[in-house]
Scaffold this motif. Structure first.
Motif, PDB file in Angstrom:
ATOM      1  N   ARG A 155       0.793  -1.225   0.000  1.00 10.12           N
ATOM      2  CA  ARG A 155       0.000   0.000   0.000  1.00 10.12           C
ATOM      3  C   ARG A 155       0.835   1.290   0.000  1.00 10.12           C
ATOM      4  NH1 ARG A 155      -5.243  -1.041   3.967  1.00 10.12           N
ATOM      5  NH2 ARG A 155      -5.587  -3.225   3.409  1.00 10.12           N
ATOM      6  N   ALA A 159      -3.052   2.428  -2.994  1.00  5.96           N
ATOM      7  CA  ALA A 159      -4.052   1.794  -2.130  1.00  5.96           C
ATOM      8  C   ALA A 159      -5.383   1.812  -2.877  1.00  5.96           C
ATOM      9  CB  ALA A 159      -4.179   2.535  -0.808  1.00  5.96           C
ATOM     10  N   PRO A 236      -3.912   5.177   2.983  1.00  8.57           N
ATOM     11  CA  PRO A 236      -4.019   3.764   2.575  1.00  8.57           C
ATOM     12  C   PRO A 236      -4.438   2.850   3.716  1.00  8.57           C
ATOM     13  CG  PRO A 236      -1.766   4.245   3.164  1.00  8.57           C
ATOM     14  CD  PRO A 236      -2.560   5.468   3.492  1.00  8.57           C
TER      15      PRO A 236
END
Lengths: 589, 497
Positions: A155, A159, A236
């Protein structure tokens, strides 16, 4: 290599035929996959948590398949099936198209300039009139997870957020705010939290805690709102609960926020190409518009189809076979690269679809042609390259000396190049600052704090581990140590050393001295002050006072020999006297 | 010698005997215990070929203690018979005699005596014949004289049943003259001596035979480490194939040469703290060939040389970070760059075997450092078939003939192939190495000519060594915890046998 877990029977159903495990394993091998494990949920739980916990778990058979790290298009059942079916020529590769919404107005995602401080990029798309089943839904979630772990680099780069579009209303705003100003009900929680509270909450979450560091120390956190101020996600880290998708979701809004926009586009393309299969109009994706600060707008997903022209001659020469342009075009088409022969010169036009983001150069096309042909069907040839072999002089000398040191009655040890600071400093009665040691920034344990600056510590540890062996112990090693050296581009260099120890009831200085004499004899260096070698009393805290000498050869100091200091012997948990020789062999090249 | 007297007597008997003698008989005739003769046989055997002795076992009949009494005093029934007067004897009185009970019933069944139950004063016994022949005694006498053979089996078994005879197994030696038979026993010498050589006395001496079943004394010597022995063989194989050794004596490498030069993007997981050892001191590299560095930066961030590139923001700070090299391919990159700087390209074959470092989770087969074996060939027009052909030849020299190749992914090679060999023991294909053709994005920025292909492969040195020497835990092979006895005992390394 990422591992994708798919239900075997579902896989076979989608492939339209059954395979034995061996047959499927063979197919994987040919296609560059690996059938890593055949298991079931029940098996997995029982292995990890015991039989009791596994009770009642599903015993549906799962195939765990290793997928090459650059084939993001094979990270879910849908992609695997499509790839294998095209490979086996049972179906043609679908064509992915971006369509405008029926009412003409695409969903909008507006990026504000604050995002530049933390996560400046975003892309978006809509999957319209999709039909989820339990299996499809699970695969959809699992694909996002796999993408997050791989191309998204846990991430940090990208994300993904997926939302039930019917619960929210655009335009959406991607902004960044001071953490305390963000408050929402996160996915699968029953109450609202502020961003700092959330970060605290997830500190103990086995899954999410790994992503907190990405934004933790930033002044602002990224957040996406809908036009009514509902939080879609705080990338994220987590999505909002409000817009979460379910089996009944019909329209999915997908946003990918990123620090690397190239990767974000790839990720979005992967999600939509894989799951647009389940839309009312399969393989169509509804466009969304992303508005950048200062007005620039982009339409996503890009779903790029790129064309490359490559000649059959080029591919034949690189692979080492002799196939017609038509045959090569067919091979490439089987690899999801729709190809056709154009013109008379053996030119082939290859179309690279959005799913094959791994194809960035002609050499990637060459590989696919060879794969489709089958590596193991290629004729193995020996190149006519004529060369004269040379040994690296330092290694040549090392090899010769090793043989003769063993012939002199010493046994070769093989010790680690990495060790603790203590090993090369405190245990040898030295100060670490005097060692010229190169230090490791991120050792997981003390065993890997520094690169060794001497072979002696490793030899003494070898003796300590072999105290039960009959005495005397006579060990040697010829290998590299590492010393800081500002004259080198990296600030350090290796130094090839010869180190030997003699461990017995008496110190045996004469034995280790004799080994030096023998070594010099082997190197054809005669005793003598000027051009030869000699030893001279020296002070060295590793050695017993009055029992240490410095070795000089060709007028320069090359090392030490002597009886080890009793403190050193104790610190290495030894109980007998010990003498040692430690010299640099590079001057003898 | 246990008893040289017995040995000498035995030799004299043997000298006079026709053919051979039996140890039992010798013992009997010498009037000594048989074991003494056996001892003499053994000690004579140890001298070599003086005698030949063959172990025999025979069964023979012996008179028991009770039997001996009978030979002396007559059988119980005969004794009963002889003590009965003409007027007879009361049965009750007869039963009190030592041989009464047994003798009475046997004499009765022989019909030597009769019983008058109606006599006055209780049953009374009379002789029924005038004289008897005591066959039991006679037969036992025969056996005692060694003439058991003249009795019938039935007769012997009857006497055995009466516990007057017993059958015993006798072990004895049948002794004959050996090829160096002599009646005098000379003292044996253990070893040749300089004096014997000088005087020629060795000609007349007898030498004690060696025990060839015993082990010799291991020479007092040093030993080479098994992993290093395997390294020597791999080096030899490369040299036989015309490969030149690369200078890999630089454990510390910049991320630039280890990753960037190999077209490994800066966000690649291998460049993560969890996989690679970064250095805090010296933390960064400072010198790079700047024009080359620019070309590397461009191919990563923008592409070029026919490549799309990775299209990300390439940072020199990442490239500068010093690490412990994660593969020797960093050195191959330096060597290929150097090759590209030559005025004219010349084909090369390079190899190296040296340490590489990974900040990985450790287990029974993984250490933070291991030896990588690497081969590289650079020439115009090399094909994938060439790579497979070279690998085939290389592995034949390692004793591995069955190879197959699986498509794989590696950031700096394309095509990439994992090499599998068929393991006869495990009955399956196992991965033995990795290989590929270096990407143009790696080679062209260096300045190598467009038509030049570079094929390469790599494997670990530890894995084949562990298989070769049957070691399951890598710590028993590498590092200070090694068992020196294993080092002392390890055989030479011949990889192709």
């Amino acid at each position: 290599m990422p591992t994708v877990s798919v239900k075997r029977d579902l896989l076979f159903e989608s492939l339209g035929r059954e395979y034995t495990d061996e047959e499927f394993d063979e197919l994987c091998f040919e296609f560059g996959l690996e059938l890593d494990e055949i298991t079931s949920e029940k098996d997995i739980i029982s292995k990890e948590q015991g039989d009791v916990k596994a009770e009642g778990a599903s015993d549906v058979i799962l195939y765990k398949i290793d997928v090459p790290a650059n084939r993001y298009d094979l990270l879910c059942l849908e992609g695997l099936v499509r790839g294998l079916q095209v490979f086996k020529e049972r179906t043609e590769a679908p064509r992915y198209t971006r369509v405008n919404p029926a009412d003409g107005e695409p969903q909008k995602l507006i990026i504000t300039e604050e995002t530049a401080l933390v996560r400046p990029h975003a892309v978006a798309a809509v999957l319209r009139n999709i039909t989820f089943t339990k299996d499809r839904y699970e695969s959809f979630i699992e694909l996002q997870e796999k993408l997050h772990q791989n191309v998204c680099r846990k991430r940090t780069l990208v994300a993904i957020g997926t939302h039930d579009l019917d619960t929210i209303s655009g335009p959406f705003t991607f902004t960044a705010k001071p953490p305390a100003d963000i408050k929402f009900k996160p996915l699968n929680q029953s109450k609202e939290y502020t961003a700092p509270e959330l970060m605290n909450l997830y500190k103990t979450d086995s899954h999410l805690r790994h992503f907190l560091h990405i934004i933790e120390d930033k002044p602002v956190y990224p957040v996406i709102y809908d036009s009514n101020g509902i939080v879609l996600s705080m990338p994220p880290i987590i999505n909002g609960d409000h817009s979460k998708i379910s089996l009944n979701t019909k329209n999915v809004f997908i946003e990918c926020t990123a620090t690397d926009v190239t990767k974000a586009k790839i990720v979005l393309d992967m999600v939509v190409t894989m799951f647009s299969e389940y839309c009312d109009k399969p393989f169509t994706v509804e466009a969304a518009e992303v508005v950048y600060p200062y007005g620039k707008t982009c339409i996503y997903p890009e779903l790029p189809y790129r064309k490359e022209t490559i000649t059959s001659d080029f591919i034949n020469k690189k692979v080492g076979f002799n196939e017609t342009p038509e045959s090569i075009a067919k091979l490439l088409t089987r690899m999801y690269l729709k190809s056709e022969v154009i013109g008379e010169g053996g030119e082939i036009e290859v179309e690279i679809p959005p799913t094959r983001s791994d194809i960035i150069h002609a050499c990637d096309i060459v590989e696919d042609a060879a794969m489709a042909y089958g590596f193991n069907n290629l004729k193995r040839t020996i190149p006519r390259t004529y060369t004269i072999a040379n040994q690296f002089p330092l290694n040549k000398l090392t090899e010769l000396l090793r043989q003769d040191l063993a012939a002199a009655g010493f046994t070769e040890a093989l010790t680690f190049a990495l060790c603790s600071q203590e090993d090369i400093a405190e245990k040898l009665n030295k100060d670490i600052s005097s060692t010229k040691a190169a230090h490791i920034a991120n050792p997981k344990t003390a065993e890997f704090q520094v690169a060794r600056t001497t072979l002696l510590a490793g030899l003494l540890k070898t003796v300590a581990a072999n105290r039960k062996m009959p005495l005397p112990l006579k060990l040697f090693e010829i290998s590299d140590v590492v010393l800081k050296d500002e004259t080198r581009d990296v600030g350090a260099r290796n130094n090839r050393r010869l180190c030997a120890v003699y461990y017995n009831k008496s110190p045996g200085f004469e034995v280790i001295h004799g080994l030096l004499d023998r070594t010099m004899q082997l190197l054809d260096v005669k005793p003598g002050r000027e051009k030869g070698y000699y030893i001279q009393a020296a002070e060295d805290s590793t050695f017993f006072p009055g029992r240490c000498a410095e070795v000089f050869a060709h007028g320069q100091s090359i090392g030490r020999l002597g009886v080890l200091h009793p403190d050193v012997i104790n610190k290495f948990e030894l109980t007998m006297p010990c003498s040692a020789l430690d010299i640099d062999i590079e001057p003898f090249l | 010698m246990a008893d040289s007297g017995a040995a000498e007597s035995l030799l004299q008997r043997l000298d006079q005997a026709d053919g051979g003698v039996d140890s039992q008989q010798v013992a009997a005739s010498l009037g000594v215990d048989h074991q003494l003769v056996v001892g003499a046989v053994k000690s004579l055997q140890a001298l070599g070929e003086v005698i030949c002795a063959e172990l025999r076992s025979s069964k023979h009949w012996e008179v028991t203690e009770e039997g001996k009494e009978i030979v002396e005093k007559g059988s119980h029934e005969a004794r009963v018979f002889s003590c009965i007067p003409a007027e007879g004897m009361a049965q009750s009185q007869l039963m009190t005699l030592p041989s009464g009970k047994v003798g009475f019933s046997k004499a009765m069944s022989n019909k030597w005596i009769k019983l008058d139950k109606t006599a006055e004063g209780g049953p009374r016994i009379y002789k029924s014949v005038d004289s008897i022949e005591d066959t039991v005694k006679d037969r036992l006498q025969l056996v005692q004289r060694g003439q058991a053979g003249s009795l019938e089996e039935k007769e012997k078994n009857e006497l055995k049943k009466r516990k007057l005879l017993s059958e015993v197994t006798v072990k004895s030696y049948w002794i004959t003259k050996g090829c160096s038979f002599s009646t005098t026993v000379t003292k044996q010498e253990t070893e040749l001596t300089p004096e014997m050589l000088a005087s020629g006395a060795w000609r007349d001496k007898k030498f004690k035979p060696y025990n060839f079943d015993a082990l010799g004394i291991i020479p007092d010597c040093g030993h080479l480490h098994p992993l290093m022995k395997v390294r020597t063989q791999f080096r030899q194989i490369f040299l036989e194939m015309g490969f030149t050794e690369m200078p890999t004596n630089n454990f510390i490498e910049s991320s630039f040469w280890n990753f960037d030069a190999l077209f490994q993007p800066q966000q690649h997981p291998a460049r993560d703290q969890h996989d690679t050892f970064f250095l805090s001191d010296p933390a960064i590299a400072t010198e790079f060939p700047l024009d080359y560095l620019e070309r590397v930066k461009r191919v990563h961030s923008e592409g070029g040389y026919g490549s799309q590139g990775y299209k990300y923001d390439w940072k020199i700070e990442e490239a500068q970070k010093n690490i412990l090299r994660t593969h020797t391919t960093a050195v191959s990159a330096r060597m290929l760059y150097r090759l590209a700087q030559q005025e004219e390209f010349t084909p090369v074959k390079y190899f190296s075997i040296d340490r590489v470092f990974r900040n990985e989770t450790l287990d029974a087969t993984h250490l933070a450092e291991f030896h990588q074996v690497e081969g590289v060939v650079a020439d115009y027009g090399l094909t994938l078939g060439d790579l497979m052909g070279v690998l085939h030849q290389f592995f034949i020299k390692l004793g591995i003939t069955k190879l197959r190749f699986k498509p794989a992914f590696n950031p700096y090679t394309e095509p990439s192939m994992e090499v599998f060999s068929y393991h006869e023991g495990l009955k399956k294909w196992v991965e033995v190495g990795n290989s590929g053709v270096f990407r143009p994005e790696m080679l062209l920025p260096m300045g190598l000519p467009e038509g030049v292909s570079v094929i390469a492969w790599g494997l670990s040195l530890e894995r084949p060594t562990m298989i070769k020497y049957g070691i399951n835990n890598i710590r028993e092979l590498v590092g200070h915890k090694v068992n020196l006895q294993m080092v002392y005992d390890s055989p030479v390394c011949r990889l192709d046998s």
